[in-house]
Write a protein that holds these residues in place. Structure first.
Motif, PDB file in Angstrom:
ATOM      1  N   ALA A 326      -0.886  -0.765 -10.915  1.00  0.00           N
ATOM      2  CA  ALA A 326      -0.250   0.058  -9.883  1.00  0.00           C
ATOM      3  C   ALA A 326      -0.520   1.538 -10.119  1.00  0.00           C
ATOM      4  CB  ALA A 326       1.247  -0.213  -9.856  1.00  0.00           C
ATOM      5  N   ARG A 329      -4.082   2.374  -9.314  1.00  0.00           N
ATOM      6  CA  ARG A 329      -4.231   2.428  -7.861  1.00  0.00           C
ATOM      7  C   ARG A 329      -3.610   3.701  -7.301  1.00  0.00           C
ATOM      8  NH1 ARG A 329      -1.648   1.936  -3.291  1.00  0.00           N
ATOM      9  NH2 ARG A 329       0.329   1.826  -4.403  1.00  0.00           N
ATOM     10  N   THR A 336      -7.413  -0.252  -3.251  1.00  0.00           N
ATOM     11  CA  THR A 336      -6.170  -0.821  -2.728  1.00  0.00           C
ATOM     12  C   THR A 336      -6.490  -2.098  -1.959  1.00  0.00           C
ATOM     13  OG1 THR A 336      -5.139   1.346  -2.539  1.00  0.00           O
ATOM     14  CG2 THR A 336      -4.212  -0.432  -1.211  1.00  0.00           C
ATOM     15  N   THR A 340      -3.696  -5.351  -5.765  1.00  0.00           N
ATOM     16  CA  THR A 340      -3.306  -4.094  -6.425  1.00  0.00           C
ATOM     17  C   THR A 340      -2.086  -3.469  -5.768  1.00  0.00           C
ATOM     18  OG1 THR A 340      -4.861  -2.850  -5.032  1.00  0.00           O
ATOM     19  CG2 THR A 340      -5.669  -3.655  -7.167  1.00  0.00           C
ATOM     20  N   ALA A 341      -1.925  -3.658  -4.456  1.00  0.00           N
ATOM     21  CA  ALA A 341      -0.770  -3.077  -3.769  1.00  0.00           C
ATOM     22  C   ALA A 341       0.528  -3.722  -4.224  1.00  0.00           C
ATOM     23  CB  ALA A 341      -0.941  -3.214  -2.259  1.00  0.00           C
ATOM     24  N   TYR A 342       0.495  -5.018  -4.504  1.00  0.00           N
ATOM     25  CA  TYR A 342       1.706  -5.732  -4.924  1.00  0.00           C
ATOM     26  C   TYR A 342       1.665  -6.093  -6.411  1.00  0.00           C
ATOM     27  CZ  TYR A 342       2.997  -6.228  -0.019  1.00  0.00           C
ATOM     28  OH  TYR A 342       3.355  -5.979   1.272  1.00  0.00           O
ATOM     29  N   LEU A 344       2.676  -4.486  -9.085  1.00  0.00           N
ATOM     30  CA  LEU A 344       3.933  -4.243  -9.800  1.00  0.00           C
ATOM     31  C   LEU A 344       4.994  -5.258  -9.417  1.00  0.00           C
ATOM     32  CD1 LEU A 344       5.282  -2.379 -11.825  1.00  0.00           C
ATOM     33  CD2 LEU A 344       6.055  -0.960  -9.915  1.00  0.00           C
TER      34      LEU A 344
END
Length: 658
Positions: A326, A329, A336, A340-342, A344
């Motif tokens: 995260a 990113r 992204t 990678t967006a989710y 975390l």
């Protein structure tokens, strides 16, 4: 376009405006077209990390003949401070996280814009700013496909938040019952981290604070700061860093304090996008450092043998991996996409599950240790009780030798006390009669003297007999003390038993009314013994045989042999000993018939047994009521080269002593 869900990111061209001065009219002018540059991320979502600039995105769209003209354009990222969408022939839409929800043309946690596509190409523009990482993913959906995707995405989100809520309530219930501070800290971490993710996914603004855009801007950062505080404190308590890793403990404490200050700063800076952006950068860097410190503490605990930290270590490794993805990113080092967006959020789900396993494993380990301690305490108590009651069971090896020695000493004291009590009773019985006789004779002598007719000779003869009896009792008692001292220093030597018995009988001719018969087997019988102690043992057996058998009967002394041992047996024709008393007769001060006519203190057989045991031998008793008793002393022998094997089945002619 045949697909119903399309990523527009490969078509995006980007223009940076660090001055925030460009308008759509200027950007869309033909002379500005050359300033737009294609993305260099191979079609990934547009992401420049932490940036204070305004970015313009341009993309050209058209539909095919077989596709509808009505579409929905989605920007699935909520942390955009301002977002403007420009479509040909449509009024511009100005929205963002700092704008009211009514500014969004589609009620959604992210930003969704309806648009109509024609078969001829048209350019669309988006401008965006952010106090977090500036990410602008662009998706194009048909209306029906968008609804299906939303149901699927929300189902996954509800599953995540439902799991977080279940973990929170479960651990709060456990804390209410167990009062374990780790459960409370973990619950605080789950609540604040889950709320931080909730805010970051746009659900907080949509559901909890719809009219507070300024709070929504700092909500995710502030909540994650608090989650980091709880995580640092949870790690300090779980790993016991205060007492074990003092440097790590100070670093974690400092990290928690700084996170609290950042949280306070975010709350105080609501309305200043620049300050919020700087604080978010600082928090992102501090989070990486905090996770690294916790991982170091976990590794140190694992290296010191704390195997119960394995799930805790895995949890932080999972979170650190997700946080690293995260952060990279957010700073623009990773593209992204959905993963990678989710990252975390996915890592947090794994981490929270592993945290629960870590707590359960730690509690299970502690419970096992408590159970082991309790079991050890119960075992120790049982063994102590067994020792106090002179149990023949051996103590387990885990019990301290000092406790065992103390129990044996206590048992020995009890035995000594019991012997003194028995001895006192014996003294009162054995000494009372002679003393009563002496007292009575003196009283009669005094009365006779008053009458002038004293019978001195008769009275003195009776008193002398009583005093001799007392003297014999005292001599037996003193002899016991002398023999006990001799048992400490035994001087063994080879003894030719046949020759030794003849000599012993000649040297100890007894004045008795019994026939003493000596039965010597053929051959030479050598034993290793202390001659003095052997004489005492044999004398006690012979004396007892004479005392407890009728006058004129035969008392025999015979030799026997078995592998490794030679036996000396003394047999009489007396009253015999009952089965239930045959083991007791070897106890000190024990007498079969203490009130009977035979004098004694019950010490002879006890001394015989102790002498035999000191020689590593054993004594056997065979007795039948009304038929007499037979005591046999078995002593070890050591053959010599001159000795010939013999079974001693033949018996020489008996020799009699009278």
């Amino acid at each position: 376009m045949a697909a119903t869900n399309v990523s527009v990111s490969p078509l995006v061209e980007v223009l940076e405006d660090p001055t925030h001065a460009l308008s759509w009219e200027e950007v869309s002018a033909p002379e500005m077209a050359a300033r737009f540059q294609p993305q260099s991320t191979n079609g990934e979502d547009f992401n420049v990390g932490m940036s204070a600039s305004t970015y313009w995105l341009r993309f050209r769209l058209q539909r095919t003949t077989d596709t509808p003209n009505h579409w929905l354009l989605e920007v699935p990222y909520g942390n955009l401070t301002s977002l403007s969408f420009y479509a040909p022939g449509q009024p511009a839409v100005h929205t963002g996280s700092l704008f009211p929800l009514a500014s969004r043309p589609y009620f959604h946690r992210y930003f969704v814009f309806p648009l109509d596509l024609e078969e001829t190409p048209a350019d669309f523009y988006i401008s965006a700013t952010s106090s977090y990482a500036l990410t602008v993913p662009v998706r194009l959906h048909e209306a029906a496909a968008f609804a299906q995707k939303e149901h699927r995405d929300l189902a996954l989100q509800y599953l995540y938040y439902g799991s977080v809520l279940a973990l929170l309530l479960y651990n709060l219930f456990l804390f209410a019952g167990l009062r374990d501070v780790r459960l409370l800290l973990y619950s605080g971490y789950v609540a604040t981290f889950g709320m931080g993710i909730y805010a970051g996914n746009g659900l907080g603004r949509l559901v909890l604070w719809p009219d507070s855009p300024r709070f929504d801007e700092i909500a995710q950062g502030a909540l994650l700061c608090l989650a980091t505080v709880f995580a640092a404190e949870f790690a300090r308590v779980f790993l016991k860093t205060r007492s074990r890793f003092k440097v790590v403990d100070k670093l974690l404490l400092s990290s928690a304090v700084v996170c609290l200050l950042i949280c306070a700063g975010l709350i105080a800076s609501m309305g200043s996008t620049t300050a919020v952006s700087l604080l978010n950068r600082l928090f992102a860097s501090l989070t990486v450092l905090t996770v690294f410190i916790i991982l170091v503490a976990c590794a140190k605990a694992w290296a010191s043998g704390e195997r119960e930290v394995r799930f805790f270590l895995l949890a932080w490794f999972a979170l650190s991996l997700g946080g690293l993805v995260a952060a990279l990113r957010a700073f623009g080092y990773l593209p992204t996409n959905g993963l990678t967006a989710y990252a975390l959020q996915i890592a947090s789900a794994i981490e929270m599950l592993l945290f629960s396993l870590a707590l359960a494993d730690s509690m299970h380990t502690e419970r096992e240790r408590m159970q082991q301690s309790l079991s050890a305490a119960l075992a120790t108590q049982k063994k102590s009780n067994d020792m106090l009651h002179r149990s023949e069971e051996r103590l387990e090896r885990t019990v301290a030798q000092r406790t065992h020695a103390l129990s044996e000493a206590l048992t020995s004291q009890k035995e000594t006390l019991a012997q003194y009590v028995r001895f006192g009773s014996l003294i009162s019985h054995e000494f009372r009669n002679p003393l009563a006789i002496v007292s009575g004779q003196l009283s009669l002598l005094r009365k006779e003297a008053e009458l002038g007719t004293p019978r001195w000779e008769q009275r003195s003869r009776v008193m002398l007999a009583a005093l001799k009896r007392l003297d014999a009792l005292f001599e037996q008692w003193l002899r016991k003390g002398r023999l006990e001292g001799s048992l400490e220093t035994i001087h063994k030597e080879p003894i030719d038993l046949c020759q030794w018995l003849r000599q012993w009988m000649e040297d100890n001719a007894l004045a008795t009314d019994h026939q003493i018969r000596l039965e010597l087997a053929g051959g030479m019988h050598t034993i290793w013994a202390d001659p003095g102690l052997l004489a005492n043992a044999l004398g006690n057996l012979l004396e007892n045989a004479c005392k407890y058998s009728p006058i004129g009967t035969v008392v025999s002394i015979s030799i026997h042999r078995r592998p490794g041992q030679v036996g000396i047996a003394v047999a009489d024709e007396g009253a015999g000993i009952a089965d239930d008393q045959q083991q007791k007769v070897f106890e000190a001060f024990y007498r079969v018939a203490p009130e009977g006519p035979v004098n004694g203190m019950g010490l002879g057989l006890n001394l015989v047994k102790r002498i035999v045991e000191a020689h590593m031998g054993e004594i056997e008793l065979a007795s039948t009521l009304g038929q007499g008793s037979r005591f046999c002393i078995w002593l070890p022998h050591e053959p010599t080269a001159a000795q010939e094997p013999s079974t001693c089945t033949a018996t020489a002619k008996p020799e009699f002593w009278s």
